[in-house]
Write an enzyme that holds these catalytic residues in place. Structure first.
Site, PDB file in Angstrom:
ATOM      1  N   PRO A   1       0.939  -1.081  -0.227  1.00 51.97           N
ATOM      2  CA  PRO A   1      -0.064  -0.027  -0.341  1.00 51.97           C
ATOM      3  C   PRO A   1       0.730   1.389   0.162  1.00 51.97           C
ATOM      4  CG  PRO A   1      -0.661  -1.495   1.838  1.00 51.97           C
ATOM      5  CD  PRO A   1       0.483  -1.942   1.222  1.00 51.97           C
TER       6      PRO A   1
ATOM      7  N   GLU B   1       1.052  -7.516   7.881  1.00 52.98           N
ATOM      8  CA  GLU B   1       1.332  -6.411   7.559  1.00 52.98           C
ATOM      9  C   GLU B   1       2.410  -6.032   6.644  1.00 52.98           C
ATOM     10  OE1 GLU B   1      -1.823  -5.702   9.621  1.00 52.98           O
ATOM     11  OE2 GLU B   1      -0.537  -4.120   9.202  1.00 52.98           O
TER      12      GLU B   1
ATOM     13  N   ARG C   1      -0.448  -7.855 -21.389  1.00 50.09           N
ATOM     14  CA  ARG C   1      -1.441  -7.824 -22.376  1.00 50.09           C
ATOM     15  C   ARG C   1      -0.728  -6.669 -23.471  1.00 50.09           C
ATOM     16  NH1 ARG C   1      -4.098  -2.784 -22.645  1.00 50.09           N
ATOM     17  NH2 ARG C   1      -5.656  -3.466 -23.670  1.00 50.09           N
TER      18      ARG C   1
ATOM     19  N   ASP D   1      -7.100   1.741 -25.991  1.00 51.51           N
ATOM     20  CA  ASP D   1      -7.608   1.820 -24.689  1.00 51.51           C
ATOM     21  C   ASP D   1      -7.470   3.014 -23.841  1.00 51.51           C
ATOM     22  OD1 ASP D   1      -8.720  -0.593 -25.177  1.00 51.51           O
ATOM     23  OD2 ASP D   1      -6.986  -1.657 -23.856  1.00 51.51           O
TER      24      ASP D   1
HETATM   25  N1  JFT Z   1      -0.281  -2.967  -4.039  1.00 50.08           N
HETATM   26  C1  JFT Z   1      -0.892  -2.940  -3.194  1.00 50.08           C
HETATM   27  C2  JFT Z   1      -1.767  -2.890  -2.178  1.00 50.08           C
HETATM   28  C3  JFT Z   1      -2.939  -1.794  -2.366  1.00 50.08           C
HETATM   29  N2  JFT Z   1      -3.227  -1.022  -3.340  1.00 50.08           N
HETATM   30  N3  JFT Z   1      -3.821  -2.085  -1.340  1.00 50.08           N
HETATM   31  N4  JFT Z   1      -3.252  -3.196  -0.439  1.00 50.08           N
HETATM   32  C4  JFT Z   1      -2.128  -3.477  -0.876  1.00 50.08           C
HETATM   33  C5  JFT Z   1      -1.312  -4.540  -0.388  1.00 50.08           C
HETATM   34  C6  JFT Z   1      -0.232  -5.114  -0.876  1.00 50.08           C
HETATM   35  C7  JFT Z   1       0.672  -5.854  -0.334  1.00 50.08           C
HETATM   36  C8  JFT Z   1       0.272  -6.182   1.029  1.00 50.08           C
HETATM   37  C9  JFT Z   1       0.986  -7.047   1.939  1.00 50.08           C
HETATM   38 CL1  JFT Z   1       2.365  -7.554   1.625  1.00 50.08          CL
HETATM   39  C10 JFT Z   1       0.064  -7.142   3.038  1.00 50.08           C
HETATM   40  N5  JFT Z   1      -0.975  -6.303   2.822  1.00 50.08           N
HETATM   41  C11 JFT Z   1      -2.009  -5.862   3.876  1.00 50.08           C
HETATM   42  C12 JFT Z   1      -1.805  -4.687   4.281  1.00 50.08           C
HETATM   43  C13 JFT Z   1      -2.804  -3.846   4.884  1.00 50.08           C
HETATM   44  C14 JFT Z   1      -2.768  -3.051   5.469  1.00 50.08           C
HETATM   45  C15 JFT Z   1      -1.403  -2.340   5.860  1.00 50.08           C
HETATM   46  N6  JFT Z   1      -0.278  -3.005   5.337  1.00 50.08           N
HETATM   47  C16 JFT Z   1      -0.740  -4.119   4.726  1.00 50.08           C
HETATM   48  C17 JFT Z   1      -1.014  -5.704   1.492  1.00 50.08           C
HETATM   49  C18 JFT Z   1      -1.613  -4.954   1.070  1.00 50.08           C
END
Ligand code: JFT
Length: 242
Positions: free
Chosen positions: A85, A112, A154, A169
Site C-alpha cells: 500500500p 502487515e 497484455r 484503450d
Molecule cells: N499493491 C498494493 C496494495 C494496495 N493498493 N492496497 N493494499 C495493497 C497491499 C499490498 C501488499 C500487502 C501485503 Cl504484503 C500485506 N498487505 C495487507 C496490508 C494492509 C494494511 C497495511 N499494510 C498491509 C498488503 C496490501
C-alpha cells in the site's frame, strides 16, 4: 518474458493460467512459475511471520525466509516487484516499462507486509520496485500482482488478442490520459435504447470525431484530474465537449 511469483497462497495465482495469458504460458511465449514461500521456511511449523519490533497490531513477514526465496528466484538481471500500500502508484507508463523487461519476480506478502530489510537486501543486487495499485487496502499482494501482470503482459506482442486495443484503450499510447469512449454492438435497439446514429453512418471521420468528443466529455466529467494534465490542444477540445 519470465514471471516468477512467490506467495503463501500460490493458488491465488491460478487465474494466470486462464485466458490469453494462460495460452501464452501454455505455448511457451511466457514462462511462469509460482512458488510457495513456505518452501524456504526453516522451522517445523514452517513459520513465515513474527511479531513487529516496536509493537503494534498484526504480524510482519520474516526477512530470513523472504531473502532465501529471493536469493533462489531472483537472479542478477531480474526485476523484483513488491506490491505494498506504501508503494509508488502503478500506472500504464509503469506497465509499459515493465513490459520491456525480461524477468519479473513478484514478492506477494500478507499480514502487515514484509520486513523492510527484504527490500533493502534484494536491492543490493537487483532492481526492486515497491508498487501500489491504488488508494485502498487489500489483504495481501497477490491480487495486486495479478493486476500488474495482466496490465504488463497484455502489452507483449502476440499475447493480446487485438494489438490495436493496447493503443486505443483508456490510458493507451494512442489516447494518453483520456478515458475510453462508449462502445456499442448489435442489436441496433435494445430495451428501447438506440445506438448513437453516427456509429451507423459509415462516415469514418464523423465517427472518429464523435469518439474523441465522447472520450473528452467522459474524461472531463469523471476524471477532472486527468483533464488538468492534458496538453493544451486536447484541453481546448475538452472545454468544447462539456
Ligand atoms: N499493491 C498494493 C496494495 C494496495 N493498493 N492496497 N493494499 C495493497 C497491499 C499490498 C501488499 C500487502 C501485503 Cl504484503 C500485506 N498487505 C495487507 C496490508 C494492509 C494494511 C497495511 N499494510 C498491509 C498488503 C496490501
Amino acid at each position: 518474458m519470465r514471471l516468477d511469483v512467490v506467495s503463501i497462497f500460490p493458488e491465488y495465482l491460478a487465474p494466470l493460467r486462464q485466458s490469453l495469458l494462460g495460452r501464452a504460458v501454455a505455448d511457451g511465449r511466457i514462462q511462469l512459475e509460482v512458488h510457495d514461500l513456505r518452501r524456504w521456511a526453516t522451522d517445523r511449523h514452517r513459520s513465515v511471520d513474527d511479531t513487529p519490533y516496536g509493537g503494534g497490531a498484526g504480524m510482519v513477514m520474516r526477512p530470513d525466509v523472504w531473502a532465501a526465496a529471493l536469493d533462489d528466484v531472483a537472479p542478477a538481471g531480474a526485476t523484483v516487484v513488491v506490491p505494498t500500500p506504501a508503494g509508488h502508484p502503478f500506472s500504464q507508463a509503469t506497465a509499459a516499462d515493465l513490459a520491456r523487461r525480461e524477468h519479473l519476480v513478484f514478492a506477494c506478502g500478507r499480514y502487515e507486509g514484509l520486513d523492510q530489510r527484504v527490500v533493502l537486501d534484494a536491492a543490493r543486487r537487483v532492481e526492486v520496485l515497491e508498487l501500489s495499485i491504488g488508494d485502498y487496502v487489500l489483504a495481501g499482494g497477490e491480487v495486486a500482482a495479478l493486476v500488474v501482470i495482466e496490465a504488463v503482459t497484455r502489452l507483449l506482442p502476440g499475447v493480446l488478442g487485438n494489438p490495436e486495443s493496447a493503443v486505443t484503450d483508456s490510458f493507451g499510447e494512442g489516447s494518453p490520459g483520456l478515458l475510453e469512449h462508449p462502445a456499442y454492438t448489435r442489436p441496433v435497439e435494445f430495451r428501447g435504447l438506440a445506438v448513437p446514429p453516427v456509429l451507423l453512418s459509415g462516415n469514418h471521420a464523423a465517427i472518429a470525431r464523435w469518439r474523441r468528443d465522447e472520450s473528452l466529455r467522459r474524461t472531463a466529467r469523471r476524471r477532472p484530474d486527468l483533464v488538468a494534465r492534458l496538453d493544451p490542444a486536447t484541453l481546448d477540445a475538452a472545454d468544447r465537449a462539456v
